[in-house]
Design a protein around this motif. Structure first.
Motif, PDB file in Angstrom:
ATOM      1  N   ALA A  92       5.238  -9.727 -19.535  1.00 42.40           N
ATOM      2  CA  ALA A  92       5.327 -10.891 -20.413  1.00 42.40           C
ATOM      3  C   ALA A  92       6.737 -11.132 -20.932  1.00 42.40           C
ATOM      4  O   ALA A  92       7.010 -12.187 -21.520  1.00 42.40           O
ATOM      5  N   HIS A  93       7.635 -10.176 -20.705  1.00 43.48           N
ATOM      6  CA  HIS A  93       9.034 -10.355 -21.100  1.00 43.48           C
ATOM      7  C   HIS A  93       9.871 -10.922 -19.957  1.00 43.48           C
ATOM      8  O   HIS A  93      11.080 -11.077 -20.105  1.00 43.48           O
ATOM      9  N   LYS A  94       9.220 -11.226 -18.851  1.00 42.97           N
ATOM     10  CA  LYS A  94       9.920 -11.806 -17.699  1.00 42.97           C
ATOM     11  C   LYS A  94       9.114 -13.002 -17.195  1.00 42.97           C
ATOM     12  O   LYS A  94       8.530 -12.974 -16.111  1.00 42.97           O
ATOM     13  N   ILE A  95       9.080 -14.047 -18.007  1.00 40.46           N
ATOM     14  CA  ILE A  95       8.402 -15.293 -17.641  1.00 40.46           C
ATOM     15  C   ILE A  95       9.449 -16.380 -17.449  1.00 40.46           C
ATOM     16  O   ILE A  95      10.221 -16.693 -18.366  1.00 40.46           O
ATOM     17  N   LEU A  96       9.491 -16.937 -16.249  1.00 39.92           N
ATOM     18  CA  LEU A  96      10.364 -18.063 -15.920  1.00 39.92           C
ATOM     19  C   LEU A  96       9.544 -19.338 -15.960  1.00 39.92           C
ATOM     20  O   LEU A  96       8.491 -19.425 -15.318  1.00 39.92           O
ATOM     21  N   LEU A  97      10.014 -20.340 -16.689  1.00 42.47           N
ATOM     22  CA  LEU A  97       9.417 -21.667 -16.677  1.00 42.47           C
ATOM     23  C   LEU A  97      10.270 -22.533 -15.761  1.00 42.47           C
ATOM     24  O   LEU A  97      11.481 -22.689 -15.999  1.00 42.47           O
ATOM     25  N   ALA A  98       9.681 -23.067 -14.692  1.00 43.63           N
ATOM     26  CA  ALA A  98      10.408 -23.831 -13.679  1.00 43.63           C
ATOM     27  C   ALA A  98       9.838 -25.232 -13.594  1.00 43.63           C
ATOM     28  O   ALA A  98       8.631 -25.402 -13.364  1.00 43.63           O
ATOM     29  N   GLY A  99      10.689 -26.248 -13.768  1.00 43.50           N
ATOM     30  CA  GLY A  99      10.223 -27.628 -13.757  1.00 43.50           C
ATOM     31  C   GLY A  99      11.082 -28.527 -12.894  1.00 43.50           C
ATOM     32  O   GLY A  99      12.315 -28.410 -12.889  1.00 43.50           O
ATOM     33  N   PHE A 100      10.433 -29.420 -12.171  1.00 45.46           N
ATOM     34  CA  PHE A 100      11.101 -30.362 -11.288  1.00 45.46           C
ATOM     35  C   PHE A 100      10.886 -31.786 -11.799  1.00 45.46           C
ATOM     36  O   PHE A 100       9.751 -32.165 -12.125  1.00 45.46           O
ATOM     37  N   SER A 101      11.952 -32.563 -11.899  1.00 40.98           N
ATOM     38  CA  SER A 101      11.864 -33.982 -12.232  1.00 40.98           C
ATOM     39  C   SER A 101      11.108 -34.188 -13.543  1.00 40.98           C
ATOM     40  O   SER A 101      11.522 -33.680 -14.584  1.00 40.98           O
ATOM     41  N   ALA A 129       0.821  -1.222   0.000  1.00 37.83           N
ATOM     42  CA  ALA A 129       0.000   0.000   0.000  1.00 37.83           C
ATOM     43  C   ALA A 129       0.849   1.263   0.000  1.00 37.83           C
ATOM     44  O   ALA A 129       0.465   2.277  -0.588  1.00 37.83           O
ATOM     45  N   ASP A 130       2.007   1.220   0.657  1.00 35.04           N
ATOM     46  CA  ASP A 130       2.867   2.405   0.726  1.00 35.04           C
ATOM     47  C   ASP A 130       3.272   2.913  -0.653  1.00 35.04           C
ATOM     48  O   ASP A 130       3.610   4.083  -0.822  1.00 35.04           O
ATOM     49  N   PHE A 131       3.269   2.007  -1.653  1.00 35.00           N
ATOM     50  CA  PHE A 131       3.797   2.368  -2.969  1.00 35.00           C
ATOM     51  C   PHE A 131       2.747   3.039  -3.852  1.00 35.00           C
ATOM     52  O   PHE A 131       3.087   3.576  -4.905  1.00 35.00           O
ATOM     53  N   HIS A 132       1.475   2.978  -3.454  1.00 30.26           N
ATOM     54  CA  HIS A 132       0.388   3.679  -4.157  1.00 30.26           C
ATOM     55  C   HIS A 132       0.194   3.194  -5.601  1.00 30.26           C
ATOM     56  O   HIS A 132      -0.365   3.915  -6.417  1.00 30.26           O
ATOM     57  N   ASN A 133       0.678   2.022  -5.918  1.00 35.11           N
ATOM     58  CA  ASN A 133       0.410   1.486  -7.261  1.00 35.11           C
ATOM     59  C   ASN A 133       0.508  -0.032  -7.225  1.00 35.11           C
ATOM     60  O   ASN A 133       1.076  -0.615  -6.298  1.00 35.11           O
ATOM     61  N   GLN A 134      -0.082  -0.643  -8.239  1.00 36.36           N
ATOM     62  CA  GLN A 134      -0.001  -2.098  -8.408  1.00 36.36           C
ATOM     63  C   GLN A 134       1.135  -2.383  -9.391  1.00 36.36           C
ATOM     64  O   GLN A 134       1.033  -2.040 -10.575  1.00 36.36           O
ATOM     65  N   PRO A 135       2.230  -2.955  -8.938  1.00 34.25           N
ATOM     66  CA  PRO A 135       3.367  -3.141  -9.841  1.00 34.25           C
ATOM     67  C   PRO A 135       3.132  -4.275 -10.831  1.00 34.25           C
ATOM     68  O   PRO A 135       2.337  -5.184 -10.589  1.00 34.25           O
ATOM     69  N   ARG A 136       3.804  -4.185 -11.953  1.00 33.26           N
ATOM     70  CA  ARG A 136       3.926  -5.351 -12.835  1.00 33.26           C
ATOM     71  C   ARG A 136       4.897  -6.324 -12.181  1.00 33.26           C
ATOM     72  O   ARG A 136       5.869  -5.907 -11.552  1.00 33.26           O
ATOM     73  N   ARG A 137       4.641  -7.590 -12.352  1.00 32.55           N
ATOM     74  CA  ARG A 137       5.476  -8.586 -11.692  1.00 32.55           C
ATOM     75  C   ARG A 137       6.043  -9.573 -12.708  1.00 32.55           C
ATOM     76  O   ARG A 137       5.394  -9.894 -13.702  1.00 32.55           O
ATOM     77  N   PRO A 138       7.248 -10.099 -12.434  1.00 27.49           N
ATOM     78  CA  PRO A 138       7.695 -11.257 -13.202  1.00 27.49           C
ATOM     79  C   PRO A 138       6.777 -12.442 -12.879  1.00 27.49           C
ATOM     80  O   PRO A 138       6.160 -12.493 -11.805  1.00 27.49           O
ATOM     81  N   LEU A 139       6.696 -13.378 -13.794  1.00 20.84           N
ATOM     82  CA  LEU A 139       5.825 -14.547 -13.627  1.00 20.84           C
ATOM     83  C   LEU A 139       6.648 -15.825 -13.644  1.00 20.84           C
ATOM     84  O   LEU A 139       7.526 -16.000 -14.494  1.00 20.84           O
ATOM     85  N   VAL A 140       6.350 -16.706 -12.709  1.00 30.13           N
ATOM     86  CA  VAL A 140       6.904 -18.064 -12.713  1.00 30.13           C
ATOM     87  C   VAL A 140       5.789 -19.033 -13.095  1.00 30.13           C
ATOM     88  O   VAL A 140       4.725 -19.037 -12.470  1.00 30.13           O
ATOM     89  N   ILE A 141       6.016 -19.816 -14.132  1.00 31.04           N
ATOM     90  CA  ILE A 141       5.107 -20.918 -14.478  1.00 31.04           C
ATOM     91  C   ILE A 141       5.770 -22.178 -13.953  1.00 31.04           C
ATOM     92  O   ILE A 141       6.855 -22.567 -14.393  1.00 31.04           O
ATOM     93  N   LEU A 142       5.120 -22.809 -12.982  1.00 32.63           N
ATOM     94  CA  LEU A 142       5.722 -23.875 -12.177  1.00 32.63           C
ATOM     95  C   LEU A 142       5.135 -25.234 -12.531  1.00 32.63           C
ATOM     96  O   LEU A 142       3.909 -25.402 -12.533  1.00 32.63           O
ATOM     97  N   LEU A 143       6.010 -26.194 -12.816  1.00 33.37           N
ATOM     98  CA  LEU A 143       5.612 -27.563 -13.158  1.00 33.37           C
ATOM     99  C   LEU A 143       6.194 -28.528 -12.126  1.00 33.37           C
ATOM    100  O   LEU A 143       7.377 -28.884 -12.184  1.00 33.37           O
ATOM    101  N   PRO A 144       5.392 -28.969 -11.149  1.00 38.21           N
ATOM    102  CA  PRO A 144       5.896 -29.932 -10.169  1.00 38.21           C
ATOM    103  C   PRO A 144       6.219 -31.273 -10.834  1.00 38.21           C
ATOM    104  O   PRO A 144       5.707 -31.593 -11.910  1.00 38.21           O
ATOM    105  N   GLY A 145       7.063 -32.053 -10.161  1.00 39.21           N
ATOM    106  CA  GLY A 145       7.343 -33.406 -10.627  1.00 39.21           C
ATOM    107  C   GLY A 145       6.335 -34.408 -10.100  1.00 39.21           C
ATOM    108  O   GLY A 145       5.300 -34.050  -9.543  1.00 39.21           O
ATOM    109  N   GLY A 146       6.680 -35.687 -10.276  1.00 42.03           N
ATOM    110  CA  GLY A 146       5.806 -36.770  -9.841  1.00 42.03           C
ATOM    111  C   GLY A 146       5.749 -37.910 -10.834  1.00 42.03           C
ATOM    112  O   GLY A 146       4.814 -38.710 -10.811  1.00 42.03           O
ATOM    113  N   GLY A 147       6.752 -37.996 -11.715  1.00 41.26           N
ATOM    114  CA  GLY A 147       6.820 -39.109 -12.658  1.00 41.26           C
ATOM    115  C   GLY A 147       5.673 -39.153 -13.650  1.00 41.26           C
ATOM    116  O   GLY A 147       5.340 -40.227 -14.152  1.00 41.26           O
ATOM    117  N   TYR A 148       5.060 -38.020 -13.943  1.00 41.73           N
ATOM    118  CA  TYR A 148       3.861 -37.964 -14.788  1.00 41.73           C
ATOM    119  C   TYR A 148       2.737 -38.834 -14.217  1.00 41.73           C
ATOM    120  O   TYR A 148       1.807 -39.199 -14.927  1.00 41.73           O
TER     121      TYR A 148
END
Length: 271
Positions: free
Chosen positions: A92-101, A12-31
């Motif tokens: 949209a220029h800061k999208i991290l794709l993160a995958g485990f196993s 709230a102190d910043f008085h604006n809604q910032p743009r954020r980087p995005l993480v698209i997360l893919l958990p593991g589990g052997g499919y």
């Protein structure tokens, strides 16, 4: 497919809604399932750093084959965030794709093949790009030690041939951070080694960390994501195998790598 989206509240102190980087997360589990040790708890680590996070529940082996449907599902998710970045409050220029196993296998394949997926999902290929890739103890090639049976292989591919991620790397792959352990008993270290070699051959920036000790599926390598001793009654020290301070350093090292690549200090200050 289900996508669970997390977004930090604005300060709230910043008085604006910032743009954020995005993480698209893919958990593991052997499919076979989605590991909770690589699901919400990992999303919250990124959330605490100001990232928005989308956890993708992709196609599993109980509805075979996994591929290529899971790739198309992922492409649709990436495309959605590109096309509606302003609505989601992300960059949209800061999208991290993160995958485990096994999630790392899907992420690695996507990083290889995204330029070719536009026609399959009726999208502009530019809307399918991700900016960076993080892989944790990933499956890379289905010939490299996992799966261990022909039946499992068929449930994943049903004859679809583009499943060896190290053989599909191109110069269009995103910069990659990858880590694994030499003692991984389920996904041999050769998976990571093959992918790193392929990335370097194509001159794709890659940061590789190979830890000497630790089993498969360490997640944060801290007690909060360690299996309890009771999980394996034959080994009263079972839980300790998943707690390693050296391996736990992967996450802050990964954040530092990402901050340097994306110049995140200036990104936050310029908003």
């Amino acid at each position: 497919m289900t996508v669970t989206y997390y977004q930090p509240a604005a300060i709230a102190d910043f008085h604006n809604q910032p743009r954020r980087p995005l993480v698209i997360l893919l958990p593991g589990g052997g499919y076979e399932f989605y590991s909770d040790r690589e699901n919400e708890i990992m999303a919250l680590q990124y959330l605490a750093q100001g990232f928005a996070v989308a956890v993708v529940a992709y196609r599993l082996r109980d509805d075979p084959p996994v591929l290529p449907t899971a790739l198309y599902q992922l492409a649709n998710v990436v495309g959605e965030f590109h096309r509606h970045a302003a609505t989601y409050g992300i960059d949209a220029h800061k999208i991290l794709l993160a995958g485990f196993s096994a999630g790392g296998h899907l992420a690695a394949l996507y990083a290889d093949l995204w330029p070719t997926l536009g026609s399959a999902v009726n999208a502009d290929p530019d809307d399918l790009a991700v900016s960076a890739l993080m892989l944790a103890y990933p499956v890379i090639g289905l010939r490299l030690g996992w799966p261990t049976s022909e039946a499992e292989l068929q449930e994943v591919t049903a004859g679809w041939t583009q499943h060896e991620a190290d053989l599909l790397v191109t110069p269009q792959n995103p910069p990659t951070f990858i880590w694994a352990t030499r003692e991984d008993e389920l996904v041999p270290i050769t998976n990571t080694q093959h992918y790193v070699a392929a990335l370097r051959e194509q001159q794709v920036p890659v940061t590789e960390i190979i830890y000497p000790h630790g089993p498969h599926g360490m997640s944060l390598a801290r007690a909060v994501t360690a299996f309890p001793r009771s999980f394996d009654s034959r080994d009263l020290a079972f839980g300790e195998h998943f707690i390693r301070p050296d391996v736990a350093g992967w996450f802050p090292r990964h954040l530092n790598w990402l901050a340097a690549r994306w110049n995140l200090t200036e990104f936050w200050l310029q908003q």
